[in-house]
Design an enzyme around this catalytic site. Sequence first.
Site, PDB file in Angstrom:
ATOM      1  N   GLU A  72       0.818  -1.214   0.000  1.00 53.40           N
ATOM      2  CA  GLU A  72       0.000   0.000   0.000  1.00 53.40           C
ATOM      3  C   GLU A  72       0.852   1.263   0.000  1.00 53.40           C
ATOM      4  OE1 GLU A  72      -2.854   0.454   3.222  1.00 53.40           O
ATOM      5  OE2 GLU A  72      -3.639   2.264   2.269  1.00 53.40           O
ATOM      6  N   ASP A  92      -0.589  -5.026   3.170  1.00 52.68           N
ATOM      7  CA  ASP A  92      -1.120  -3.844   3.850  1.00 52.68           C
ATOM      8  C   ASP A  92      -0.481  -3.832   5.240  1.00 52.68           C
ATOM      9  OD1 ASP A  92      -2.391  -1.763   5.000  1.00 52.68           O
ATOM     10  OD2 ASP A  92      -4.394  -2.298   4.315  1.00 52.68           O
ATOM     11  N   ILE A  94      -0.682  -1.740   7.726  1.00 54.66           N
ATOM     12  CA  ILE A  94      -1.690  -1.480   8.770  1.00 54.66           C
ATOM     13  C   ILE A  94      -3.033  -1.393   8.070  1.00 54.66           C
ATOM     14  CG2 ILE A  94      -2.546   0.100  10.539  1.00 54.66           C
ATOM     15  CD1 ILE A  94       0.222   1.010  11.153  1.00 54.66           C
ATOM     16  N   ASP A  95      -3.866  -2.389   8.248  1.00 54.69           N
ATOM     17  CA  ASP A  95      -5.226  -2.295   7.723  1.00 54.69           C
ATOM     18  C   ASP A  95      -6.099  -1.847   8.896  1.00 54.69           C
ATOM     19  OD1 ASP A  95      -7.218  -2.478   5.718  1.00 54.69           O
ATOM     20  OD2 ASP A  95      -7.983  -4.233   6.756  1.00 54.69           O
ATOM     21  N   THR A  97      -5.904   1.958   9.540  1.00 56.97           N
ATOM     22  CA  THR A  97      -5.047   3.064  10.011  1.00 56.97           C
ATOM     23  C   THR A  97      -5.847   4.061  10.852  1.00 56.97           C
ATOM     24  OG1 THR A  97      -3.603   2.801   8.114  1.00 56.97           O
ATOM     25  CG2 THR A  97      -3.490   4.911   9.246  1.00 56.97           C
ATOM     26  N   ASP A 222      -6.007  -4.666   0.888  1.00 58.83           N
ATOM     27  CA  ASP A 222      -6.957  -4.823   1.999  1.00 58.83           C
ATOM     28  C   ASP A 222      -7.571  -6.222   2.010  1.00 58.83           C
ATOM     29  OD1 ASP A 222      -6.903  -2.038   2.841  1.00 58.83           O
ATOM     30  OD2 ASP A 222      -8.159  -1.552   1.112  1.00 58.83           O
TER      31      ASP A 222
HETATM   32  C1  IPD Z   1      -9.157   0.721   5.029  1.00 58.54           C
HETATM   33  C2  IPD Z   1      -9.908  -0.204   5.948  1.00 58.54           C
HETATM   34  C3  IPD Z   1     -11.349   0.217   6.027  1.00 58.54           C
HETATM   35  C4  IPD Z   1     -12.008   0.271   4.670  1.00 58.54           C
HETATM   36  C5  IPD Z   1     -11.216   1.127   3.718  1.00 58.54           C
HETATM   37  C6  IPD Z   1      -9.769   0.671   3.662  1.00 58.54           C
HETATM   38  P1  IPD Z   1      -6.554   1.172   5.491  1.00 58.54           P
HETATM   39  O1  IPD Z   1      -7.816   0.313   4.907  1.00 58.54           O
HETATM   40  O2  IPD Z   1      -9.817  -1.542   5.487  1.00 58.54           O
HETATM   41  O3  IPD Z   1     -12.088  -0.698   6.794  1.00 58.54           O
HETATM   42  O4  IPD Z   1     -13.288   0.821   4.799  1.00 58.54           O
HETATM   43  O5  IPD Z   1     -11.815   0.988   2.427  1.00 58.54           O
HETATM   44  O6  IPD Z   1      -9.046   1.518   2.790  1.00 58.54           O
HETATM   45  O7  IPD Z   1      -6.548   2.454   4.723  1.00 58.54           O
HETATM   46  O8  IPD Z   1      -6.765   1.378   6.941  1.00 58.54           O
HETATM   47  O9  IPD Z   1      -5.419   0.288   5.133  1.00 58.54           O
HETATM   48 CA    CA Z   2      -3.270   0.412   5.275  1.00 56.84          CA
END
Ligand code: IPD
Ligand code: CA
Length: 280
Positions: A72, A92, A94-95, A97, A222
């Site tokens: 990412e 990813d 940190i999923d 963030t 993700d």
């Molecule tokens: C997000 C999370 C969130 C989702 C967003 C993603 P990130 O990822 O998974 O739940 O609603 O579409 O982008 O940005 O925290 O890696």
């Molecule tokens: Ca992320």
Amino acid sequence: MTDVWQSAMDHAVAVARKAGQMVRDAVGSLQKEAVMLKSSSVDLVTQTDQKVEELIIQSVKEKFPSHCFIGEESVAAGEVCVLTDAPTWIIDPIDGTTNFVHTFPFVAVSIGFSVNKQVEFGVVYSCFHDQMYTARRGRGAFCNGEPLQVSQQRDIQQAIIATEFGCNRDPETVDKIFSSLKRVVTIPVHGVRGAGSAAINMCMVASGCVEAYYEIGIHVWDVAAGSLVVAEAGGVLMDVEGGPMDLMSRRVLAANNRSVAERLVKEIDVFSVRRDDAAS
Ligand code: IPD
Ligand code: CA
């Protein structure tokens, strides 16, 4: 799966654990952490996201120098986002963030590994719950070594559905999200939830405590790992309009079974998003 993928998976588990420790350690110094923006004022990124991705990529490169990456933060820094047939780590760091920034404890390190555009293994480490979700293609899905199985519920009116608001605040998009949500809530379903992490939502489907999860606007990093966790727990992956899921399409529908998935397809009001590989 050949042995080489098993050793890659062992490495993914080890590095995800290390990365999770880094995320937990960073919580102590969150006050000092600069929160930067990406695609919108609610699309957040921190130095920890970048450092964790660097840690994962560096350690993988040392062991598997010929492998490719889609990360990412590397893509945010200008790397191309293209899925080829080559062995590719889809990361990813940190999923969740936004959760991390607010210390809302649903934060995951997500590592998928694909060969010939097919995910061979997926590792999702829920850092604050110390839950390591793992799946290998054809060999089942596990959480901390315990086998996972999706819910056996076939009646959507008895289901919990997970979804998210994402990070696009364009009023037309928000209208579509709410229109889908209204249609789903009024089926009626037992409830709607959202962990704030696509990877964790998918692991909830795999664990059987949520029947389905859908979202438009996610990225390949993700959902790559989580999609295999769901499939190996007996669930189904679909496009939000039906048909097979396309990892680069930024659309996901993960469900415990086909009948729940197909019912949701009827209720989702789609909107267009730029594919992850559009510019590549
Ligand atoms: C997000 C999370 C969130 C989702 C967003 C993603 P990130 O990822 O998974 O739940 O609603 O579409 O982008 O940005 O925290 O890696
Ligand atoms: Ca992320």
